[in-house]
Design a protein around this motif. Structure first.
Motif, short mmCIF file in Angstrom:
data_model
loop_
_atom_site.label_atom_id
_atom_site.label_comp_id
_atom_site.label_asym_id
_atom_site.label_seq_id
_atom_site.Cartn_x
_atom_site.Cartn_y
_atom_site.Cartn_z
N GLU A 134 0.83 -1.21 0.00
CA GLU A 134 0.00 0.00 0.00
C GLU A 134 0.87 1.27 0.00
O GLU A 134 1.93 1.30 0.61
N ARG A 135 0.37 2.29 -0.69
CA ARG A 135 1.03 3.60 -0.63
C ARG A 135 0.31 4.40 0.45
O ARG A 135 -0.93 4.51 0.43
N VAL A 136 1.07 4.95 1.38
CA VAL A 136 0.47 5.59 2.55
C VAL A 136 1.07 6.98 2.75
O VAL A 136 2.30 7.14 2.70
N THR A 150 10.66 2.16 10.73
CA THR A 150 11.27 1.04 11.44
C THR A 150 10.46 -0.24 11.25
O THR A 150 11.01 -1.30 10.90
N LEU A 151 9.13 -0.15 11.49
CA LEU A 151 8.29 -1.36 11.43
C LEU A 151 8.17 -1.88 9.99
O LEU A 151 8.13 -3.09 9.76
N TYR A 198 6.33 -4.80 5.82
CA TYR A 198 4.96 -4.45 5.46
C TYR A 198 4.84 -4.17 3.95
O TYR A 198 3.75 -4.21 3.41
N GLY A 199 5.94 -3.78 3.35
CA GLY A 199 5.91 -3.45 1.93
C GLY A 199 5.22 -2.12 1.63
O GLY A 199 4.68 -1.92 0.54
#
Ligand SMILES: Nc1ncnc2c1ncn2[C@@H]1O[C@H](COP(=O)(O)OP(=O)(O)OP(=O)(O)O)[C@@H](O)[C@H]1O
Length: 387
Positions: free
Chosen positions: A63-65, A84-85, A91-92
């Motif tokens: 996803e783009r966030v 970091t996460l 998460y990609g």
């Protein structure tokens, strides 16, 4: 003469971290008063946010966030921790910083300088969208026109739409913000104290959307204590801007904040407990209908029905609320004035802006700051707005 027996000072036993039992504890965790070392604090802080993201399924892979980046502590920690996460748990996500320049001289211009440094530090693209470009009004001009007291209402409505528009410009459908557990609990308290039960039900949602908009907004810090965010930023030496907004915080929110701080000092878990209560608050269908009918009676100043579907409500504390009226359309409709997606025929931002336009010539002629603080004057200002 008998020499006094030297009193032995008790040897100071340094507390060990209650999690690793090996390193020295440097803090008491605000959430549960556990004694922790820095490393274990980082670990629990980051892991809890990761677990919220996973449990609530906030993101999907790839996803783009857009991160709503104000340069303040919450959104700076949010950018740092999502980076970091994202790397740690793969998460990609494609993360972008999105900043809104409200046009508040001496405040937002300085905090945007921080975001520009964050852009380099976190290696994320940055998009800045300004009120002046979007609405032809800066917040400084709006306050000069309407006064400080209602500034948060104007700013909140315009910022939500600006974040949506900025995201749409980036072709991104998901904005995350740094709203934290304290903010959530404050909102629950405010709605409870106002008897605004219909808002109470939705105020604790982790993901929300503006009516008619395809853009989601999420709050990964929903369960994260403000004090822990500050500690994390401090220990990690993050680069953030710590000055409060020039304009007074929303009057009633300030009262709820003080109340919450007092409650937290005697019972730290109350922040989470308030959120929990909000989450489990459900209105019966009949109550919902009754509430909607009652609300109509309380409206002190309303827009002409034929002209606009929305109503402005002035609360007892002087704050302003925009309410949806009858002329509600389904998702995918556009505002008749600005063309932006809106469930109503005229979006909330346009309702506010139209009222401002009426007052703009007056402000220009008077050439001065018409900012007023009194609720009475605010009511007169709002009553003079025609739609
Ligand atoms: N000018 C802005 N541009 C982009 N996002 C913003 C802006 N102002 C607020 N936000 C987003 O909304 C969240 C809550 O904003 P609020 O005004 O309550 O500030 P805050 O609690 O002091 O947060 P912060 O410490 O991040 O400034 C912020 O964490 C941020 O994600």
């Amino acid at each position: 003469m008998v020499e006094p027996v030297p009193v032995k000072k008790p040897v100071k036993v340094t507390a060990l971290c209650e999690l690793c039992h090996s390193r020295k504890a440097v803090m008491r965790r605000p959430k549960n008063l556990q004694k922790l070392c820095k490393e274990c604090f980082y670990h629990v802080f980051e892991t809890e946010i990761h677990l919220t993201i996973v449990k609530e399924k906030i993101f999907y892979k790839g996803e783009r966030v857009a991160i709503g980046a104000s340069g303040g502590k919450d959104s700076t920690v949010l950018a740092s921790i999502l980076k970091t996460l994202n790397e740690r748990y793969n998460y990609g996500l494609e993360l972008v910083l999105l900043s809104i320049d409200e046009g508040i001289v001496g405040y937002r211009d300085d905090s945007l300088a921080t975001v520009k440094r964050n852009q380099v530090q976190y290696e994320m693209p940055l998009e800045i969208v300004s009120y002046k470009d979007l609405y032809n009004w800066s917040m400084d001009e709006i306050v000069a026109c309407t006064g400080v007291r209602s500034s948060c209402t104007y700013c909140g409505v315009l910022r939500r739409q600006a974040l949506d528009r900025g995201a749409a410009k980036l072709e991104i459908n998901h904005v995350v913000t740094g709203h934290n557990a304290d903010d959530m609990a404050e909102t629950v308290l405010m709605n409870l104290l106002r008897g605004d039960t219909s808002r109470l039900e939705s105020s604790v949602n982790i993901t929300t959307k503006s009516s008619g908009s395809p853009i989601k907004r999420s709050k990964p810090f929903k369960y994260t204590y403000q004090k822990e965010i500050v500690l994390y930023a401090h220990y990690k030496k993050l680069d953030y801007f710590s000055t409060e907004c020039t304009y007074a915080p929303e009057a009633f929110r300030g009262t709820a904040r003080v109340l919450l701080k007092n409650l937290e000092s005697v019972r730290p878990s109350c922040i989470l407990d308030i959120i929990y209560s909000g989450e489990n608050f459900k209105l019966k269908e009949k109550k919902k209908r009754d509430l909607n009918n009652n609300k109509k009676k309380n409206v002190k100043s309303s827009t002409k029905e034929s002209d606009s579907p929305n109503e402005i409500e002035i609360r007892n504390d002087g704050s302003v609320s925009l309410k949806s009226g009858k002329d509600t359309k389904k998702d995918g409709h556009r505002c008749e004035r600005c063309g932006y997606l809106s469930m109503n025929s005229i979006c909330k931002a346009c309702i506010l802006l139209q009222g401002l336009e009426v007052n703009r010539p007056k402000v220009a002629i008077e050439g001065g700051n018409t900012a007023v603080d009194g609720a009475g004057k605010l009511v007169r200002t709002l009553e003079s707005l025609s739609f």
